[in-house]
Design an enzyme around this catalytic site. Structure first.
Site, PDB file in Angstrom:
ATOM      1  CD1 TRP A  34       6.905   1.490  -5.098  1.00  0.00           C
ATOM      2  CD2 TRP A  34       4.717   0.582  -4.031  1.00  0.00           C
ATOM      3  NE1 TRP A  34       5.583   0.731  -5.736  1.00  0.00           N
ATOM      4  CE2 TRP A  34       4.413   0.739  -5.623  1.00  0.00           C
ATOM      5  CE3 TRP A  34       3.008   0.390  -3.166  1.00  0.00           C
ATOM      6  CZ2 TRP A  34       3.111  -0.116  -6.589  1.00  0.00           C
ATOM      7  CZ3 TRP A  34       2.269   0.118  -4.035  1.00  0.00           C
ATOM      8  CH2 TRP A  34       2.339  -0.640  -5.452  1.00  0.00           C
ATOM      9  CG  ASN A  35       3.898  -4.001  -1.031  1.00  0.00           C
ATOM     10  OD1 ASN A  35       5.161  -3.796  -1.160  1.00  0.00           O
ATOM     11  ND2 ASN A  35       2.890  -4.704  -1.098  1.00  0.00           N
ATOM     12  N   PRO A  83      15.498   1.608   0.860  1.00  0.00           N
ATOM     13  CG  PRO A  83      14.379   3.191   2.185  1.00  0.00           C
ATOM     14  CD  PRO A  83      15.508   2.054   1.247  1.00  0.00           C
ATOM     15  N   PRO A  98       9.556  -8.055 -13.318  1.00  0.00           N
ATOM     16  CG  PRO A  98       8.638  -6.457 -15.049  1.00  0.00           C
ATOM     17  CD  PRO A  98       8.546  -7.759 -13.775  1.00  0.00           C
ATOM     18  CB  THR A  99      12.785  -4.903 -10.866  1.00  0.00           C
ATOM     19  OG1 THR A  99      11.338  -3.765 -10.631  1.00  0.00           O
ATOM     20  CG2 THR A  99      13.320  -4.792  -9.433  1.00  0.00           C
ATOM     21  CD  GLU A 153       9.351 -13.262  -0.818  1.00  0.00           C
ATOM     22  OE1 GLU A 153       8.460 -14.083  -1.405  1.00  0.00           O
ATOM     23  OE2 GLU A 153      10.333 -14.387   0.166  1.00  0.00           O
ATOM     24  CB  CYS A 204       3.225  -9.969  -3.847  1.00  0.00           C
ATOM     25  SG  CYS A 204       3.829  -9.483  -1.897  1.00  0.00           S
ATOM     26  CD  GLU A 219       2.013  -7.898  -8.988  1.00  0.00           C
ATOM     27  OE1 GLU A 219       2.891  -7.367  -9.956  1.00  0.00           O
ATOM     28  OE2 GLU A 219       2.092  -8.496  -8.172  1.00  0.00           O
ATOM     29  CD  GLU A 271      11.488 -11.739   1.872  1.00  0.00           C
ATOM     30  OE1 GLU A 271      10.266 -11.050   1.980  1.00  0.00           O
ATOM     31  OE2 GLU A 271      12.594 -11.109   2.560  1.00  0.00           O
TER      32      GLU A 271
HETATM   33  P1  NDP Z   1       9.449  -2.981  -8.732  1.00  0.00           P
HETATM   34  O1  NDP Z   1       9.894  -3.836  -8.569  1.00  0.00           O
HETATM   35  O2  NDP Z   1       9.417  -1.705  -9.354  1.00  0.00           O
HETATM   36  O3  NDP Z   1      10.743  -2.117  -7.432  1.00  0.00           O
HETATM   37  C1  NDP Z   1      11.614  -2.767  -6.321  1.00  0.00           C
HETATM   38  C2  NDP Z   1      12.272  -2.502  -5.856  1.00  0.00           C
HETATM   39  O4  NDP Z   1      13.594  -2.470  -6.561  1.00  0.00           O
HETATM   40  C3  NDP Z   1      12.505  -0.817  -6.025  1.00  0.00           C
HETATM   41  O5  NDP Z   1      13.103  -0.158  -4.808  1.00  0.00           O
HETATM   42  C4  NDP Z   1      13.327  -0.055  -6.777  1.00  0.00           C
HETATM   43  O6  NDP Z   1      13.996   0.915  -7.273  1.00  0.00           O
HETATM   44  C5  NDP Z   1      13.937  -1.289  -6.949  1.00  0.00           C
HETATM   45  N1  NDP Z   1      14.975  -1.277  -8.289  1.00  0.00           N
HETATM   46  C6  NDP Z   1      14.153  -1.103  -9.175  1.00  0.00           C
HETATM   47  N2  NDP Z   1      15.822  -1.412 -10.781  1.00  0.00           N
HETATM   48  C7  NDP Z   1      16.580  -2.544 -10.180  1.00  0.00           C
HETATM   49  C8  NDP Z   1      17.614  -2.534 -10.663  1.00  0.00           C
HETATM   50  N3  NDP Z   1      17.540  -2.498 -11.884  1.00  0.00           N
HETATM   51  N4  NDP Z   1      18.311  -3.043  -9.396  1.00  0.00           N
HETATM   52  C9  NDP Z   1      18.180  -2.675  -8.076  1.00  0.00           C
HETATM   53  N5  NDP Z   1      17.436  -2.527  -7.985  1.00  0.00           N
HETATM   54  C10 NDP Z   1      15.668  -1.911  -8.672  1.00  0.00           C
HETATM   55  O7  NDP Z   1       8.190  -2.630  -7.632  1.00  0.00           O
HETATM   56  P2  NDP Z   1       7.344  -2.018  -7.047  1.00  0.00           P
HETATM   57  O8  NDP Z   1       7.694  -1.092  -5.993  1.00  0.00           O
HETATM   58  O9  NDP Z   1       6.254  -1.665  -7.773  1.00  0.00           O
HETATM   59  O10 NDP Z   1       6.437  -3.051  -5.678  1.00  0.00           O
HETATM   60  C11 NDP Z   1       5.532  -3.686  -6.804  1.00  0.00           C
HETATM   61  C12 NDP Z   1       6.084  -5.206  -7.110  1.00  0.00           C
HETATM   62  O11 NDP Z   1       6.378  -5.718  -5.809  1.00  0.00           O
HETATM   63  C13 NDP Z   1       4.728  -6.057  -7.632  1.00  0.00           C
HETATM   64  O12 NDP Z   1       4.997  -6.306  -8.285  1.00  0.00           O
HETATM   65  C14 NDP Z   1       4.211  -7.006  -6.494  1.00  0.00           C
HETATM   66  O13 NDP Z   1       4.314  -7.790  -6.596  1.00  0.00           O
HETATM   67  C15 NDP Z   1       5.784  -6.945  -5.889  1.00  0.00           C
HETATM   68  N6  NDP Z   1       5.854  -7.312  -4.423  1.00  0.00           N
HETATM   69  C16 NDP Z   1       6.322  -8.616  -4.482  1.00  0.00           C
HETATM   70  C17 NDP Z   1       6.273  -9.027  -2.624  1.00  0.00           C
HETATM   71  C18 NDP Z   1       6.194 -10.381  -2.339  1.00  0.00           C
HETATM   72  O14 NDP Z   1       6.445 -10.531  -0.969  1.00  0.00           O
HETATM   73  N7  NDP Z   1       6.766 -11.608  -3.374  1.00  0.00           N
HETATM   74  C19 NDP Z   1       5.875  -8.275  -1.923  1.00  0.00           C
HETATM   75  C20 NDP Z   1       5.384  -6.532  -2.340  1.00  0.00           C
HETATM   76  C21 NDP Z   1       5.466  -6.451  -3.108  1.00  0.00           C
HETATM   77  P3  NDP Z   1      12.602   2.194  -7.285  1.00  0.00           P
HETATM   78  O15 NDP Z   1      11.441   1.735  -7.393  1.00  0.00           O
HETATM   79  O16 NDP Z   1      12.585   3.209  -6.317  1.00  0.00           O
HETATM   80  O17 NDP Z   1      13.026   2.524  -8.580  1.00  0.00           O
END
Ligand code: NDP
Length: 487
Positions: free
Chosen positions: A152-153, A177, A231-232, A250, A284, A384, A461
């Protein structure tokens, strides 16, 4: 309150569609807590429709001359730039990020990705391998239907960073998204159609994790690219493994920013501010462990605290504001719990640490926060936080700081400030991180690869490196002589 209600929740097959049977959810403006849009999560029927239409469009798209595909992406880039003001306002409503950031960092960086990959679409080629009188050649084929899942960021940037290379290589995409920021990707879908992409090439379906999980499990899917937490990432990687699908991960970070005694202090302070408080710390690659050489720690901290006290927190639509709210009340609670842990474990709170008093009620604001005297074992130095919390740690020598900087499961990014060019390179070489910056922080132009090592991710990426992750190699052996057989 500005309404940002889209015509319908999903964009599939070239048009907005709704299925009211999907679970309803609300898009909240993080600065006020007000509802700005009401949507429905994708039902299995919507997901199937999106994947089938992507599969159909992919065949048509891959058959186009690459230069024609590139032209569509470059047109989309132009449209994003022309509409930057409107798209930035929407991004601010979607995320709560200050308009002074979204005007320069979101649709514009998305446009850069579309322009870059549009430009190189026609130069994605294989190689010829001489084998005596015979030879082999390779081609780079698209993977097929790719799933993109975003955090979401940076909702618009993430959608573009995934769509641009995927589409340039001849793939189609279904993008989900974050449920917290459903709006930006829908605009990208509209713009790609306007730019001439075939209906179904880029689809957006809404919903939480279970929609993502259902997408990945579908046999039509060849690849998943996730931006999200570790974890995701583990769950998505495991689900992709089941179908032997390609992945780009990522994920999160706890990156070090190392400042030596010979650094330009004002520049290092600027970098530490950007590396911790830009986007209210929700980045991130943030350099959240700021290691400062003990000889300059007092001076550095004094300048850092004085400049941080000048941050203007408040209405993100006001161009003067430079710190907006966090994405949600849950995220704010999480960050407050980390701040409480920092205090309880003995870190010294220098500035911030709470909810600003003069903010409109309902917004998810938190003050930029600096802790001094942080040690490697403290929770705030290990986990984090994804909020505006800077941990200052001090060090004595190079070998020590490199060991401590690398002492984490993460490996997304790292930075070093020094005026000794040899030391800068030596440290960058020794740091376990996918991206290192020398004398700056957090610049991620599309021309350079971006991604993590260790638990922070798999794949890259941006840049030409992304092409590797959206194509597969076909090898063709060409025999010029007779075929010998033993009998
Ligand atoms: P999440 O891991 O909570 O969610 C990421 C996405 O995955 C969301 O769209 C979420 O859906 C979806 N999702 C959750 N569970 C599953 C599943 N079991 N199967 C498939 N999709 C799933 O991250 P946040 O949205 O809270 O974002 C913050 C995190 O993202 C931080 O750890 C940050 O470091 C990382 N990040 C990494 C970046 C990089 O380029 N390395 C850049 C930006 C952020 P929903 O949330 O709608 O439930």
């Amino acid at each position: 309150m500005n309404s940002a209600q889209p015509p319908a929740s999903h964009f599939v097959g070239g048009a907005y569609i709704e299925d009211a049977a999907g679970a309803p959810f609300e898009c909240i403006y993080p600065a006020t807590g007000e509802v700005i849009a009401r949507l429905h999560a994708a039902t299995p029927a919507i997901i199937e429709r999106a994947l089938v239409s992507a599969n159909r469009a992919q065949k048509e798209w891959a058959a186009l001359a690459p230069v024609a595909r590139g032209r569509v992406l470059r047109r989309a880039a132009d449209i994003l730039r022309e509409r930057n003001q409107e798209l930035s306002e929407l991004e601010t409503l979607d995320t709560g990020k200050p308009i002074q950031e979204t005007l320069v960092a979101d649709a514009t960086s998305g446009a850069d990705a579309l322009e870059y990959f549009g430009g190189i679409a026609a130069s994605i080629t294989g190689e010829t391998i001489p084998l005596g009188q015979d030879f082999a050649f390779t081609t780079r084929e698209p993977l097929g239907v790719c799933v993109g899942i975003g955090a979401w960021n940076y909702p618009t940037q993430i959608a573009c960073w995934k769509a641009a290379p995927a589409l340039a290589c001849g793939n189609a995409m279904v993008f989900k998204p974050s449920e917290l920021t459903p709006l930006g990707a829908l605009k990208l879908a509209e713009i790609l159609i306007e730019a001439g992409a075939p209906a179904g090439l880029f689809n957006v379906v809404q919903g939480a994790g279970e929609v993502g999980a259902r997408l990945i499990a579908n046999p039509l899917v060849a690849k998943v690219s996730l931006t999200g937490s570790v974890p995701t990432g583990r769950k998505v990687y495991a689900a992709a493994a089941d179908g032997i699908r390609h992945v780009t991960m990522e994920l999160g970070g706890k990156s070090p920013l190392i400042i030596f005694e010979d650094a330009d202090i004002e520049n290092a302070v600027s970098a530490a501010i950007n590396a911790n408080f830009y986007s209210t710390g929700q980045i991130c690659s943030n350099g959240t462990r700021v290691f400062v050489h003990e000889d300059i720690r007092v001076d550095f901290l004094e300048r850092l605290a004085a400049r941080t006290a000048n941050a203007r927190i408040g209405d993100p639509l006001n161009p003067q504001t430079n710190v907006g709210p966090l994405i949600s009340s849950a995220q704010r609670d999480k960050v407050l719990a980390f701040i409480a842990a920092g205090r309880a474990e003995g870190a010294r709170l220098v500035i911030g640490g709470g909810i600003p008093q003069d903010q409109h009620s309902g917004g998810f604001f938190i003050e930029p926060t600096i802790f001094d005297g942080v040690t490697d074992d403290m929770t705030i130095a290990r986990e984090e936080i994804f909020g505006p919390v800077l941990s200052l740690l001090s060090f004595k020598d190079e070998a020590e700081v490199v060991g401590r900087a690398n002492g984490t499961e993460f490996g997304l990014a790292a930075g070093v400030f020094t005026s000794d060019i040899k030391r800068g390179h030596r440290i960058a070489a020794a740091l376990e991180a996918g991206t290192c910056w020398i004398n700056t922080y957090n610049l991620t132009p599309v021309e350079m690869p971006f991604g993590g090592v260790k638990q922070s991710g798999v794949g890259r990426e941006n840049a030409r490196a992304a092409i590797e992750h959206y194509t597969q190699i076909k090898t063709v052996y060409v025999a010029m002589g007779d075929v010998e057989a033993p009998y």
